[in-house]
Scaffold this active site. Structure first.
Site, mmCIF file in Angstrom:
data_model
loop_
_atom_site.group_PDB
_atom_site.id
_atom_site.type_symbol
_atom_site.label_atom_id
_atom_site.label_comp_id
_atom_site.label_asym_id
_atom_site.label_seq_id
_atom_site.Cartn_x
_atom_site.Cartn_y
_atom_site.Cartn_z
ATOM 1 N N HIS A 31 0.808 11.068 8.823
ATOM 2 C CA HIS A 31 0.292 10.784 7.482
ATOM 3 C C HIS A 31 0.342 9.273 7.261
ATOM 4 O O HIS A 31 1.294 8.617 7.677
ATOM 5 C CB HIS A 31 1.148 11.493 6.415
ATOM 6 C CG HIS A 31 0.471 11.607 5.091
ATOM 7 N ND1 HIS A 31 0.469 10.574 4.183
ATOM 8 C CD2 HIS A 31 -0.270 12.594 4.534
ATOM 9 C CE1 HIS A 31 -0.219 10.940 3.104
ATOM 10 N NE2 HIS A 31 -0.679 12.155 3.301
ATOM 11 N N ASP A 70 -1.089 20.056 5.671
ATOM 12 C CA ASP A 70 -2.068 20.921 6.337
ATOM 13 C C ASP A 70 -1.458 21.768 7.444
ATOM 14 O O ASP A 70 -2.103 22.683 7.942
ATOM 15 C CB ASP A 70 -3.191 20.054 6.930
ATOM 16 C CG ASP A 70 -3.973 19.378 5.819
ATOM 17 O OD1 ASP A 70 -4.009 18.137 5.782
ATOM 18 O OD2 ASP A 70 -4.491 20.109 4.960
HETATM 19 C C1 SDX Z 1 -4.412 14.728 4.450
HETATM 20 O O1 SDX Z 1 -3.957 10.253 2.432
HETATM 21 C C2 SDX Z 1 -3.557 11.397 1.952
HETATM 22 O O2 SDX Z 1 -2.767 11.493 1.039
HETATM 23 C C3 SDX Z 1 -4.196 12.609 2.629
HETATM 24 C C4 SDX Z 1 -3.668 13.957 2.203
HETATM 25 C C5 SDX Z 1 -3.983 14.266 0.758
HETATM 26 O O3 SDX Z 1 -3.290 15.119 0.182
HETATM 27 O O4 SDX Z 1 -4.993 13.741 0.256
HETATM 28 O O5 SDX Z 1 -2.248 14.005 2.377
HETATM 29 C C6 SDX Z 1 -4.284 15.079 3.026
HETATM 30 O O6 SDX Z 1 -5.415 14.227 4.827
HETATM 31 C C7 SDX Z 1 -3.226 14.925 5.373
HETATM 32 C C8 SDX Z 1 -3.496 14.354 6.808
HETATM 33 C C9 SDX Z 1 -4.295 15.412 7.532
HETATM 34 N N1 SDX Z 1 -4.744 14.919 8.861
HETATM 35 C C10 SDX Z 1 -4.263 15.395 9.995
HETATM 36 O O7 SDX Z 1 -3.331 16.186 10.050
HETATM 37 C C11 SDX Z 1 -5.014 14.897 11.222
HETATM 38 C C12 SDX Z 1 -4.017 14.408 12.259
HETATM 39 N N2 SDX Z 1 -3.346 13.209 11.747
HETATM 40 C C13 SDX Z 1 -3.939 11.930 12.106
HETATM 41 O O8 SDX Z 1 -5.307 11.895 12.254
HETATM 42 C C14 SDX Z 1 -3.258 10.761 11.426
HETATM 43 O O9 SDX Z 1 -1.916 10.994 11.437
HETATM 44 C C15 SDX Z 1 -3.671 10.374 10.018
HETATM 45 C C16 SDX Z 1 -5.128 10.190 9.896
HETATM 46 C C17 SDX Z 1 -3.237 11.445 9.055
HETATM 47 C C18 SDX Z 1 -2.950 9.079 9.653
HETATM 48 O O10 SDX Z 1 -3.407 8.128 10.501
HETATM 49 P P1 SDX Z 1 -2.934 6.590 10.393
HETATM 50 O O11 SDX Z 1 -1.996 6.372 9.274
HETATM 51 O O12 SDX Z 1 -4.160 5.726 10.450
HETATM 52 O O13 SDX Z 1 -2.068 6.426 11.674
HETATM 53 P P2 SDX Z 1 -2.628 6.059 13.052
HETATM 54 O O14 SDX Z 1 -3.849 6.862 13.349
HETATM 55 O O15 SDX Z 1 -2.713 4.575 13.132
HETATM 56 O O16 SDX Z 1 -1.461 6.605 13.991
HETATM 57 C C19 SDX Z 1 -0.345 5.803 14.317
HETATM 58 C C20 SDX Z 1 0.019 6.258 15.719
HETATM 59 C C21 SDX Z 1 -1.123 6.101 16.724
HETATM 60 O O17 SDX Z 1 -0.542 5.961 18.023
HETATM 61 P P3 SDX Z 1 -0.346 4.475 18.646
HETATM 62 O O18 SDX Z 1 -1.725 3.818 18.589
HETATM 63 O O19 SDX Z 1 0.668 3.777 17.755
HETATM 64 O O20 SDX Z 1 0.138 4.692 20.041
HETATM 65 O O21 SDX Z 1 0.322 7.665 15.715
HETATM 66 C C22 SDX Z 1 -0.628 8.352 16.536
HETATM 67 C C23 SDX Z 1 -1.817 7.444 16.704
HETATM 68 O O22 SDX Z 1 -2.499 7.724 17.902
HETATM 69 N N3 SDX Z 1 -0.976 9.575 15.796
HETATM 70 C C24 SDX Z 1 -1.024 10.791 16.335
HETATM 71 C C25 SDX Z 1 -1.300 11.657 15.262
HETATM 72 N N4 SDX Z 1 -1.402 10.955 14.128
HETATM 73 C C26 SDX Z 1 -1.216 9.655 14.470
HETATM 74 N N5 SDX Z 1 -0.869 11.208 17.594
HETATM 75 C C27 SDX Z 1 -0.993 12.555 17.789
HETATM 76 N N6 SDX Z 1 -1.249 13.456 16.794
HETATM 77 C C28 SDX Z 1 -1.396 13.033 15.544
HETATM 78 N N7 SDX Z 1 -1.631 13.932 14.559
#
Ligand code: SDX
Length: 436
Positions: free
Chosen positions: A313, A371
């Site tokens: 998140h 989720d």
């Molecule tokens: C919602 O914003 C809100 O409030 C949203 C929400 C709401 O109520 O409105 O809470 C609802 O959207 C919840 C989130 C739902 N999405 C998912 O579950 C999809 C999976 N999660 C990711 O796509 C991700 O975690 C995000 C989009 C939620 C957050 O992404 P960020 O903050 O941009 O973080 P990032 O992508 O920069 O990740 C940081 C690191 C990265 O690795 P490195 O580059 O540091 O090596 O963490 C990794 C990412 O690759 N990473 C994951 C991951 N999420 C982040 N790796 C594996 N699985 C994941 N789910």
């Protein structure tokens, strides 16, 4: 917001004049550095794609502390709202700033109940879609189409219009979501029944048929209502920011909310619950709990593009408080249905345990978000996977319209118009095609 004693000074190494930037404090949470005059005074923009460090507005509606895993709606902890209130109380709270007293509660529920039907023409609008259209494609169309029917509440600068549109949207979303479901399965639409609660009415419109009386299951209705509460608002997330930016042009509220529906559809946002359940079913097909290790290896391999859906998140760098409450609902619903040995729920809990002990996720502060469990609860209730995000949109409409009305109601608000860092071609002249 109130001026902080703190000042921020920005200086440049080329000796150009430094500038003082005001710092403002909120009631809780991080202070903000006011950069509104930065460009005028320095000719420079800030740069923050993804808005990792940008406060786009001031708001009194929802507060999140990502480190503490805290979520407050108008100051009330989500844990208390989810266990002591219902969704319409939460809608009232988000819209008007406090929980309703007994009379306000009765009046609000009556008002919403009396706006649950949609114009009969809407059913002909649905006929334009293929029966197998994704419900979010249908919902994006239907919500935007509301502005074609309700011309008497589209002037966002009229507070009465804003209030009428809010009630209409909150009241009609369950009807539209259930219509998009019934259309997809070829069953007749079920009209709202005013004697039922908001969540029970939705369940009846979803699962009832004209052939027999629908008896709501109280445990499932309560779980549905809790899902609505947990998804109602969440500060300036992607879809709420979309609604604010869209609404800042002065467009009608239905169009602005339709933009929010479209944004929520994405798998990185509201589409994650659908993607999460598909992920769990895929691991199940691969061999279940024994295959979790293989799946986690794929997730750690950046080239695989495989993410652990329902984890991570932007704001919560600790556990999403909604995930805990959703997991409780899982236990209640599966227990009530005799599904406590549901393989998918057991798989989800095993996957969560393994991920929370794996340094890859712990070091990146990746914890289950709202989720992760919501899909399992909804599947147990009988909601098809493709409808999960539409349910999310149904609930988040309360937050979207409260945030939109808060912005429009602020006399200082301006149309949102971000700038950029331009890295394209400098000025050049067109050459005749023979010379290109
Ligand atoms: C919602 O914003 C809100 O409030 C949203 C929400 C709401 O109520 O409105 O809470 C609802 O959207 C919840 C989130 C739902 N999405 C998912 O579950 C999809 C999976 N999660 C990711 O796509 C991700 O975690 C995000 C989009 C939620 C957050 O992404 P960020 O903050 O941009 O973080 P990032 O992508 O920069 O990740 C940081 C690191 C990265 O690795 P490195 O580059 O540091 O090596 O963490 C990794 C990412 O690759 N990473 C994951 C991951 N999420 C982040 N790796 C594996 N699985 C994941 N789910």
């Amino acid at each position: 917001m109130k001026p902080s004693d703190l000042k921020a000074t920005l200086s440049f190494s080329d000796g150009s004049p430094s500038i003082d930037l005001p710092v403002y404090a909120g009631s809780i949470g991080p202070d903000v550095v006011d950069i509104r005059k930065l460009y005028a005074q320095t000719g420079k923009f800030t740069y923050d794609p993804g808005f990792m460090s940008t406060g786009a507005c001031q708001s009194t509606i929802t507060f999140i502390d990502g480190d503490k895993g805290e979520l407050l709606y108008r100051g009330y902890p989500i844990e208390q709202l989810a266990t002591q209130c219902d969704f319409l109380d939460t809608c009232y709270l988000l819209l008007y700033g406090d929980l309703p007293n007994a009379k306000q509660q009765t009046d609000f529920k009556t008002l919403v109940t009396q706006h649950t039907m949609v114009n009969e023409q809407m059913q002909f609008f649905l006929r334009g879609f293929r029966r197998d259209a994704h419900p979010m494609a249908v919902m994006t169309g239907l919500v935007g189409a509301l502005s074609a029917f309700y011309h008497d509440s589209t002037d966002v600068h009229n507070p009465k219009h804003r209030e009428v549109a809010a009630i209409r949207l909150i009241a009609k979303m369950p009807t539209l979501v259930s219509m998009s479901y019934k259309y997809g399965i070829g069953q007749p639409y079920i009209y709202p029944k005013n004697s039922l609660s908001y969540a029970a009415n939705f369940m009846r419109m979803m699962f009832g048929t004209p052939c027999e009386e629908y008896e709501p299951n109280d445990v499932l209705v309560r779980a549905m209502d809790r899902i609505f509460i947990l998804h109602a608002d969440h500060e300036q997330n992607a879809s709420t920011s979309t609604v604010r930016l869209c609404g800042s042009s002065g467009t009608n509220p239905y169009a602005a909310i339709a933009a929010g529906v479209a944004c929520l559809w994405g798998p990185a946002h509201g589409g994650a619950n659908e993607a999460c359940l598909n992920m769990l079913e895929e691991i199940q097909r691969m061999g279940g709990v024994d295959k979790i290790g293989e799946f986690i290896t794929q997730v750690k391999d950046k080239n695989s593009n495989v993410k652990l859906m329902g984890f991570g998140h932007r704001v919560y760098r600790n556990y999403d408080p909604r995930a805990k409450l959703m997991r409780e609902s899982c236990h209640e619903v599966l227990g009530a249905l005799g599904l406590q040995d549901d393989p998918l729920f057991k798989l989800a809990m095993a996957l969560e345990k393994i991920a929370l002990e794996d340094d890859y996720f712990v070091s990146r502060k990746l914890y289950p978000n709202v989720d992760y469990y919501s899909g399992i609860v909804q599947r147990a209730i009988g909601i098809p996977v493709s409808l999960f995000t539409a349910i999310f949109a149904l609930a988040r409409t309360a937050g979207w319209i409260a945030q939109l009305n808060e912005m429009i109601g602020d006399p200082e608000y301006k149309i949102g118009r971000p700038r950029q860092l331009y890295t394209g071609s400098v000025r050049r002249d067109v050459k005749p095609v023979a010379k290109r």
